[in-house]
Design a protein around this motif. Sequence first.
Motif, PDB file in Angstrom:
ATOM      1  N   VAL A 130      24.693  45.712  61.329  1.00 35.86           N
ATOM      2  CA  VAL A 130      26.226  45.587  60.945  1.00 35.86           C
ATOM      3  C   VAL A 130      26.700  44.059  60.969  1.00 35.86           C
ATOM      4  N   GLU A 131      25.870  43.197  61.799  1.00 44.44           N
ATOM      5  CA  GLU A 131      26.534  41.901  61.484  1.00 44.44           C
ATOM      6  C   GLU A 131      26.112  41.206  60.085  1.00 44.44           C
ATOM      7  N   LYS A 132      24.728  41.630  59.659  1.00 47.52           N
ATOM      8  CA  LYS A 132      24.753  41.095  58.128  1.00 47.52           C
ATOM      9  C   LYS A 132      25.398  41.830  57.399  1.00 47.52           C
ATOM     10  N   ALA A 133      25.640  42.945  57.331  1.00 46.26           N
ATOM     11  CA  ALA A 133      26.593  43.900  56.352  1.00 46.26           C
ATOM     12  C   ALA A 133      27.964  43.213  56.548  1.00 46.26           C
ATOM     13  N   LEU A 134      28.457  42.905  57.694  1.00 48.36           N
ATOM     14  CA  LEU A 134      29.731  42.690  57.662  1.00 48.36           C
ATOM     15  C   LEU A 134      30.100  41.104  57.182  1.00 48.36           C
ATOM     16  N   ALA A 135      29.232  40.252  57.522  1.00 49.08           N
ATOM     17  CA  ALA A 135      28.922  38.729  56.906  1.00 49.08           C
ATOM     18  C   ALA A 135      28.971  38.791  55.319  1.00 49.08           C
ATOM     19  N   GLU A 161      11.542  54.434  51.826  1.00 51.78           N
ATOM     20  CA  GLU A 161      12.227  53.846  52.725  1.00 51.78           C
ATOM     21  C   GLU A 161      13.299  52.592  52.060  1.00 51.78           C
ATOM     22  N   ILE A 162      14.388  52.392  52.407  1.00 49.94           N
ATOM     23  CA  ILE A 162      15.392  51.488  51.728  1.00 49.94           C
ATOM     24  C   ILE A 162      15.418  50.266  52.839  1.00 49.94           C
ATOM     25  N   SER A 163      15.350  48.987  52.268  1.00 45.63           N
ATOM     26  CA  SER A 163      15.306  47.947  53.301  1.00 45.63           C
ATOM     27  C   SER A 163      16.784  47.528  53.526  1.00 45.63           C
ATOM     28  N   ASP A 164      17.234  47.048  54.415  1.00 50.11           N
ATOM     29  CA  ASP A 164      18.628  46.642  54.836  1.00 50.11           C
ATOM     30  C   ASP A 164      19.359  45.993  53.722  1.00 50.11           C
ATOM     31  N   ASP A 165      18.692  45.127  53.137  1.00 48.20           N
ATOM     32  CA  ASP A 165      19.098  44.272  51.896  1.00 48.20           C
ATOM     33  C   ASP A 165      19.708  45.102  50.754  1.00 48.20           C
ATOM     34  N   GLU A 166      18.602  46.151  50.568  1.00 51.75           N
ATOM     35  CA  GLU A 166      19.119  47.130  49.353  1.00 51.75           C
ATOM     36  C   GLU A 166      20.232  48.047  49.802  1.00 51.75           C
ATOM     37  N   ILE A 211      22.782  47.431  51.780  1.00 53.27           N
ATOM     38  CA  ILE A 211      24.027  46.629  51.800  1.00 53.27           C
ATOM     39  C   ILE A 211      24.451  46.451  50.214  1.00 53.27           C
ATOM     40  N   SER A 212      23.276  46.184  49.451  1.00 52.10           N
ATOM     41  CA  SER A 212      23.882  46.121  47.998  1.00 52.10           C
ATOM     42  C   SER A 212      24.299  47.349  47.418  1.00 52.10           C
ATOM     43  N   ILE A 213      23.850  48.546  47.778  1.00 52.97           N
ATOM     44  CA  ILE A 213      24.144  49.913  47.544  1.00 52.97           C
ATOM     45  C   ILE A 213      25.749  50.158  47.791  1.00 52.97           C
ATOM     46  N   VAL A 214      26.026  49.628  49.139  1.00 57.81           N
ATOM     47  CA  VAL A 214      27.110  50.046  49.859  1.00 57.81           C
ATOM     48  C   VAL A 214      28.114  49.124  49.059  1.00 57.81           C
ATOM     49  N   GLU A 215      27.802  47.834  48.613  1.00 49.38           N
ATOM     50  CA  GLU A 215      28.669  47.090  47.686  1.00 49.38           C
ATOM     51  C   GLU A 215      28.988  47.610  46.658  1.00 49.38           C
ATOM     52  N   SER A 216      28.099  48.192  45.992  1.00 44.54           N
ATOM     53  CA  SER A 216      28.318  48.940  44.568  1.00 44.54           C
ATOM     54  C   SER A 216      29.378  50.102  44.892  1.00 44.54           C
ATOM     55  N   ALA A 217      29.357  50.778  45.778  1.00 50.26           N
ATOM     56  CA  ALA A 217      30.347  51.703  46.204  1.00 50.26           C
ATOM     57  C   ALA A 217      31.640  51.076  46.473  1.00 50.26           C
ATOM     58  N   LEU A 218      31.713  50.014  47.146  1.00 51.23           N
ATOM     59  CA  LEU A 218      32.981  49.119  47.437  1.00 51.23           C
ATOM     60  C   LEU A 218      33.645  48.918  46.228  1.00 51.23           C
ATOM     61  N   GLU A 219      33.018  48.412  45.189  1.00 50.95           N
ATOM     62  CA  GLU A 219      33.442  48.039  43.716  1.00 50.95           C
ATOM     63  C   GLU A 219      33.744  49.184  43.078  1.00 50.95           C
ATOM     64  N   TYR A 220      33.080  50.413  43.142  1.00 48.47           N
ATOM     65  CA  TYR A 220      33.612  51.423  42.323  1.00 48.47           C
ATOM     66  C   TYR A 220      34.565  52.343  42.733  1.00 48.47           C
ATOM     67  N   LEU A 221      34.526  52.498  44.006  1.00 49.96           N
ATOM     68  CA  LEU A 221      35.809  53.485  44.576  1.00 49.96           C
ATOM     69  C   LEU A 221      37.065  53.110  44.135  1.00 49.96           C
ATOM     70  N   PRO A 222      37.452  51.844  44.514  1.00 50.83           N
ATOM     71  CA  PRO A 222      38.692  51.495  44.257  1.00 50.83           C
ATOM     72  C   PRO A 222      39.250  51.780  42.521  1.00 50.83           C
ATOM     73  N   LEU A 223      38.104  51.854  41.634  1.00 48.66           N
ATOM     74  CA  LEU A 223      38.573  52.069  40.127  1.00 48.66           C
ATOM     75  C   LEU A 223      38.920  53.349  40.120  1.00 48.66           C
ATOM     76  N   CYS A 224      38.505  54.436  41.153  1.00 52.12           N
ATOM     77  CA  CYS A 224      38.747  55.610  40.682  1.00 52.12           C
ATOM     78  C   CYS A 224      40.253  56.205  40.947  1.00 52.12           C
ATOM     79  N   HIS A 225      40.824  55.333  41.680  1.00 52.25           N
ATOM     80  CA  HIS A 225      42.343  55.690  41.825  1.00 52.25           C
ATOM     81  C   HIS A 225      42.571  56.991  42.442  1.00 52.25           C
ATOM     82  N   GLY A 226      41.937  57.467  43.480  1.00 46.39           N
ATOM     83  CA  GLY A 226      42.061  58.561  44.289  1.00 46.39           C
ATOM     84  C   GLY A 226      40.771  59.585  44.052  1.00 46.39           C
ATOM     85  N   ILE A 227      41.025  61.064  43.893  1.00 41.03           N
ATOM     86  CA  ILE A 227      39.596  61.692  43.983  1.00 41.03           C
ATOM     87  C   ILE A 227      39.002  61.509  42.571  1.00 41.03           C
TER      88      ILE A 227
END
Length: 243
Positions: free
Chosen positions: A76-81, A181-186, A188-204
């Motif tokens: 959590v600490e690393k991801a939030l940073a 297995e997926i490392s913590d760094d991987e 975090i990178s995957i979640v960041e991709s989701a954070l970049e993509y979802l706002p572009l969808c403008h809803g459902i």
Amino acid sequence: MKVMRKIVLCVLLLSLFASCEKKESLEDTAIKVDAEGAIQLEVQKSDTEKASGSWKSTERKVCVIFGYEYNREDFVEKALADFSEKFGLAEDGGLVLPLIYPNDFLHSGRARISSLKDIVADYYLDGMVILGAPEGMNKAIAQIEDEYSGKKPYPVVAFFPQDDMLGIESTCDLVFERANEISDDEMISIVESALEYLPLCHGILEKRTEIEHATQMLSNKKSLKRYIDSETGLASENHFILE
């Protein structure tokens, strides 16, 4: 001549100080005087600009829920940073609204995942990313759907859920398992991709198929194959395995 130079210098300094006060800390200005008596200015970023980095303040948020396996303090600490630097956290006006299970869901000492609807009610969400969904998460999402006539107002993505599988598939837009297995760094990178993509969808999520959304969201960081139910032998439309 020296007296005149000092007078001019004082006038300039007073004017500069007055101007800086009016700008209400948009910029911090450092003042230096060289050997010849000339004024040198160094413009520095304000504390707000330094804190925000490259992200911009936004009313829209993406909720990230840290569930089983991903609610460890070190992760959590690393991801939030990382999220704070790249996207900004909601408490600072940024994009990411983090919720840690069970701590952020405690009521009278007990974790109540059903409180999710009330927790996010005061935010304008562009999406929700769930890591290690705990039991009952699908019911909590269904409660949000009920508030919007049975349809989610934003896409919900679940990684490696530990909730009822059929319930998660029916309430989430995209569901992911892992083949290895997926490392913590991987992760975090995957979640960041989701954070970049979802706002572009403008809803459902629409216009594309689920696998097209999944592939584009992950930016080819992982290869995908459809999840096949072991009992029915049927492939799920929105459930995938990361390889």
